[in-house]
Write an enzyme that holds these catalytic residues in place. Structure first.
Site, PDB file in Angstrom:
ATOM      1  N   LEU A  24       0.729  -1.379   0.032  1.00  0.00           N
ATOM      2  CA  LEU A  24       0.365  -0.637   0.028  1.00  0.00           C
ATOM      3  C   LEU A  24       0.374   0.730   0.120  1.00  0.00           C
ATOM      4  O   LEU A  24       0.470   2.426  -0.878  1.00  0.00           O
ATOM      5  CB  LEU A  24      -1.419  -0.023   1.310  1.00  0.00           C
ATOM      6  CG  LEU A  24      -1.881   0.967   1.817  1.00  0.00           C
ATOM      7  CD1 LEU A  24      -2.634   1.002   0.025  1.00  0.00           C
ATOM      8  CD2 LEU A  24      -2.982   0.699   2.100  1.00  0.00           C
ATOM      9  N   GLU A 675      10.084  23.145  20.625  1.00  0.00           N
ATOM     10  CA  GLU A 675       9.208  23.656  19.030  1.00  0.00           C
ATOM     11  C   GLU A 675       7.994  24.911  19.299  1.00  0.00           C
ATOM     12  O   GLU A 675       7.048  24.183  20.406  1.00  0.00           O
ATOM     13  CB  GLU A 675       8.373  22.468  18.722  1.00  0.00           C
ATOM     14  CG  GLU A 675       8.148  22.752  17.788  1.00  0.00           C
ATOM     15  CD  GLU A 675       7.484  21.877  17.204  1.00  0.00           C
ATOM     16  OE1 GLU A 675       7.319  19.964  16.542  1.00  0.00           O
ATOM     17  OE2 GLU A 675       5.577  21.386  17.197  1.00  0.00           O
ATOM     18  N   HIS A 704       9.219  22.015   9.991  1.00  0.00           N
ATOM     19  CA  HIS A 704       8.042  20.691   9.226  1.00  0.00           C
ATOM     20  C   HIS A 704       8.353  21.897   8.256  1.00  0.00           C
ATOM     21  O   HIS A 704       7.507  21.472   7.269  1.00  0.00           O
ATOM     22  CB  HIS A 704       7.512  21.014   9.862  1.00  0.00           C
ATOM     23  CG  HIS A 704       7.785  19.779  11.431  1.00  0.00           C
ATOM     24  ND1 HIS A 704       7.932  20.852  13.013  1.00  0.00           N
ATOM     25  CD2 HIS A 704       8.514  19.003  11.739  1.00  0.00           C
ATOM     26  CE1 HIS A 704       8.750  20.368  13.582  1.00  0.00           C
ATOM     27  NE2 HIS A 704       9.377  19.088  12.958  1.00  0.00           N
TER      28      HIS A 704
END
Ligand code: GLN
Ligand code: ZN
Length: 764
Positions: A24, A675, A704
């Site tokens: 998958l 963060e 990110h």
């Protein structure tokens, strides 16, 4: 074959969907890259579902799930099922048009539509997509997935039990879009959609439906329990002839037990691995018409089941309930287990003998159900006992030196020699850092060249010496680049590492690695956690070679990089024959030696990353204290065996630190980097309110995202931080490691960061 009245039925809650060979994953990624059509993807998905159903049927499972499959995530599927699609996404049209679905998962319209947020599924390492619901949210039945998959299995001759995320859990895990409101006020609007889905499933021929409600294992308010009761009363009425299995997992029901046992459902699934102690209370509370599915086979770990222990629980339940009202099952969906041991031909034979992956867990479940009756497979029981005996007696799980040392740790080993202010003065005398020092979190870009070189080395196409020279060149370039960019505390770049846990596991005794033990983390992403099978020891230094190499290149302070004990624990499959805290303690001792060796080798700064500290928090608040105590002690055992003038850093991401600030402070790292950039320094308020005592590096660049922040932007964030944290305790750094970024972003972004720190020094 329909069960004879005396045979106990088996039940499975869910099966891995990524495929035995991650078919998958490949199909998804090739579709996203535009290399194959969505029709091909849907074909692969259909083939995987059919294989899974047939496998479960062949194993002898009585209640086989459907709709446990997902192309990306089951919470996302539920959003589509109930029509909870935020307006920034175009509504899904044709079922074969996957664009809106993947836009919600990964962002869409060329960046215009931000993806749904992703977060951890309870205390697992699986990430789900967070539904966004507004106060005026409406719902309607908007997808046919559960019906299609039920029909698909029925056409193969398998009458499955469709699985839906229950309405309570769906709302519990959703987040409000816009102003906060009581999410449970939406329940009366949501329940009719579930009611319609249940009716349709019944009309299609379903006998059972499983409603997953792990939310019942959390601390719930009385109002939530009342709302749940009303919701389930409506569902019951909507489909009176359909049997409902309410599945709870990842913990015990605790004080929710009476409320849950009073819900009008036909069966209740309990996680008897996490909460065996709940069984007695449930047996006392369960009404005469309700069956129990007892989850004794651990769906979250890789060890063979202890049949004797399971049979004690199951026989107790059998006596209380009778054979008609008992199901035997894994503790939760097998989504969290690797697929098959068959692929592990390279794995050490001794260790392989102790393991059970998803396929094997089905067989265990069926064997256990059988062993409750007169015709059980007693050979299976004998084999199971023998394997357990071999594991218990194996010299490979015990290391007496490690045990003696772990027992001899004293409280003095858990703290630094002096308090932070004194340490800070000696560190400053040694490091001579400017105000607002700049640093990074550790890794630098893992470029295609680095990945190719590693692959060649692993295949044996490059010699160890050549690969080593390649890494030296990469490290040298990186150190030179940092000097030139003007960073204050440098790192070596972590080019020799792939994964922050695997790298250490490979160097520690007591760890084993699988070839194909992949578990879905999110979407197409899988992780292959190491297996901690025995006492952990450090045969030799693990990181000293690269840190000293890098330090020798520069007069500036080099920061050595370690992964902390809790993160190593949290991202591994952990042995189940001793408490997790004992394993954490052993890892901490190994790291303590590494820290000391780094110090002796002249490294003045050492960082110990603990991004997983928070995710290890138990689901129930009452259990937090005990966890935070031992986790904190393990970190301190690992990090405090150094002189005052050695500076210890830690790093954490994905943080909601609000409730655990005192424990973060108690780790007593000299510097913490966190963060914060995505939340515009929101988090810093928590640190300010609590008066965090040591140095802090709030991440001012969200790594990110590929976006390069400007100097002004980062300067503004630093100034905002200085509003709430004393200026002389602030550092400037990105919010996480840079390994997934590209140099074309890292180069300008870090130069901007250094410039921002310089401007701040000139005019704070
Ligand atoms: N030192 C690690 C890195 O920079 C930290 C990774 C993390 O926090 N997840 O990659
Ligand atoms: Zn991080």
């Amino acid at each position: 074959m329909s069960p004879t009245p005396t045979s106990i039925r088996s039940h499975n809650l869910g099966f891995p969907r990524i495929g035995a060979n991650r078919e998958l994953k490949r199909a998804l990624e090739s579709t996203w890259a535009g290399k194959t059509s969505s029709t091909e993807l849907l074909d692969t998905a259909r083939r995987l579902r059919a294989e899974n159903w047939r496998l479960q049927q062949a194993a002898g499972i009585d209640l086989i799930p459907s709709n446990d499959f997902s192309l990306y995530d089951q919470m996302l599927d539920t959003c589509l099922l109930v029509g909870a699609v935020p307006p920034r996404f175009s509504p899904p049209g044709e079922a074969s048009d996957l664009t809106p679905y993947f836009a919600m998962a990964r962002g869409g319209d060329h960046g215009a539509a931000r993806a749904l947020e992703m977060t951890k599924w309870f205390d697992t390492n699986y990430h789900y997509l967070v539904p966004e619901l507004s106060a005026d949210q409406s719902f309607h039945l908007a997808s046919t997935k559960p019906f299609d998959e039920f029909a698909e299995a029925l056409a193969l001759g398998i009458r499955t039990m469709p699985v839906l995320i229950g309405p309570l859990t769906f709302l519990q895990l959703a987040k409000p879009s816009g102003a906060d409101f009581d999410r449970f006020s939406l329940l009366p609007r949501l329940v009719p959609v579930y009611a319609e889905a249940l009716r349709r499933l019944h009309d299609l021929g379903a006998h059972w439906v499983q409603l997953d409600e792990p939310a019942f294992c959390l601390d719930l308010a009385p109002a939530q329990l009342t709302a749940a009761r009303e919701a389930y009363a409506d569902l019951r009425q909507a489909a009176p002839d359909l049997r409902l299995m309410l599945a709870t997992y990842f913990g015990g029901l605790g004080d929710n037990v009476a409320a849950v046992c009073n819900l009008p459902v036909d069966a209740l699934h309990l996680d008897a691995v996490r909460a065996p102690e709940d069984l007695e209370r449930c047996l006392a509370e369960v009404p005469p018409a309700m069956a129990l599915s007892i989850g004794v086979v651990d769906g979250r770990n890789v060890w063979k089941n202890d049949f004797d222990a399971s049979l004690i629980l199951l026989r107790r339940a059998l006596t209380a309930l009778g054979p008609e009202r008992l199901f035997v099952s894994p503790s939760c969906s097998l989504l969290h287990s690797p697929y098959s041991l068959a692929a592990e031909t390279e794995l050490d034979r001794d260790i392989r003998d102790w393991l059970a992956f998803a396929e094997d867990k089905l067989t265990e479940t069926v064997h256990l159900a059988g062993l409750l009756g007169p015709d059980g497979d007693t050979d299976a029981l004998t084999r199971n006992r023998q394997a357990a005996d071999r594991r218990r007696a194996s010299p490979r799980v015990r290391n007496d030196a490690v045990r003696q040392r772990a027992a001899a740790v004293s409280s003095a080993d858990l703290s630094r020699q002096s308090a932070f202010p004194e340490r800070r003065a000696s560190q400053q005398a040694r490091l001579n850092l400017p105000p607002m020092p700049t640093t990074t979190i550790g890794s630098f870009p893992q470029t295609p060249e680095i990945r190719a070189a590693r692959a060649r080395f692993r295949k044996g196409e490059t010699s160890a010496a050549d690969y080593d020279r390649f890494l030296e060149a990469e490290t040298t370039d990186c150190v030179r680049w940092q000097e030139q960019a003007g960073l204050d505390v440098l790192v070596h770049g972590e080019f020799e590492r792939t994964d922050m846990v695997e790298y250490f596991g490979e160097k520690l005794a007591g760890f084993a690695f699988t070839a194909n033990g992949w578990v879905q983390s999110y979407g197409s992403r899988c992780v292959k956690p190491p297996i901690i099978f025995g006492d952990v020891a450090r045969p030799s230094p693990m990181t000293v070679r690269w840190s000293t190499f890098a330090q020798a290149l520069t007069p500036r302070p080099m920061k050595a990089m370690l992964t902390g004990p809790i993160t190593i624990l949290q991202w591994s499959f952990v042995r189940d024959d001793q408490p997790r805290r004992d394993t954490a303690w052993q890892i901490a001792l190994a790291l303590r030696d590494e820290v000391r060796d780094l110090e002796a080798a002249g490294l003045p700064v050492i960082q110990m990353d603990e991004p997983a500290l928070r995710e290890g928090l138990p689901l129930r608040r009452a259990d937090w204290r005990a966890y935070l105590d031992w986790a904190g002690q393990a970190f301190r055992l690992a990090s405090s065996g150094v002189r005052d003038d050695t500076q210890i850093h830690t790093h954490m991401c994905y943080c909601e630190f609000d409730d655990i600030m005192p424990d973060i402070a108690a780790l007593d790292a000299d510097v913490i980097s966190i963060e914060t950039s995505r939340s515009n320094m929101e988090l810093l308020k928590t640190f300010a309110q609590f008066q965090y005592p040591n140095d802090i590096g709030p991440g001012v660049w969200d790594i990110h995202s590929p976006r390069v922040p400007s100097t002004d932007e980062m300067l503004a964030l630093l100034r905002a931080a200085a509003q709430v944290i004393p200026r002389d305790r602030l550092w400037a750094n990105p919010d996480c490691g840079l390994k997934t970024r590209q140099w074309k972003e890292v180069d300008p972004a870090l130069r901007n960061l250094v410039a921002a720190a310089q401007q701040f020094r000139a005019s704070p």
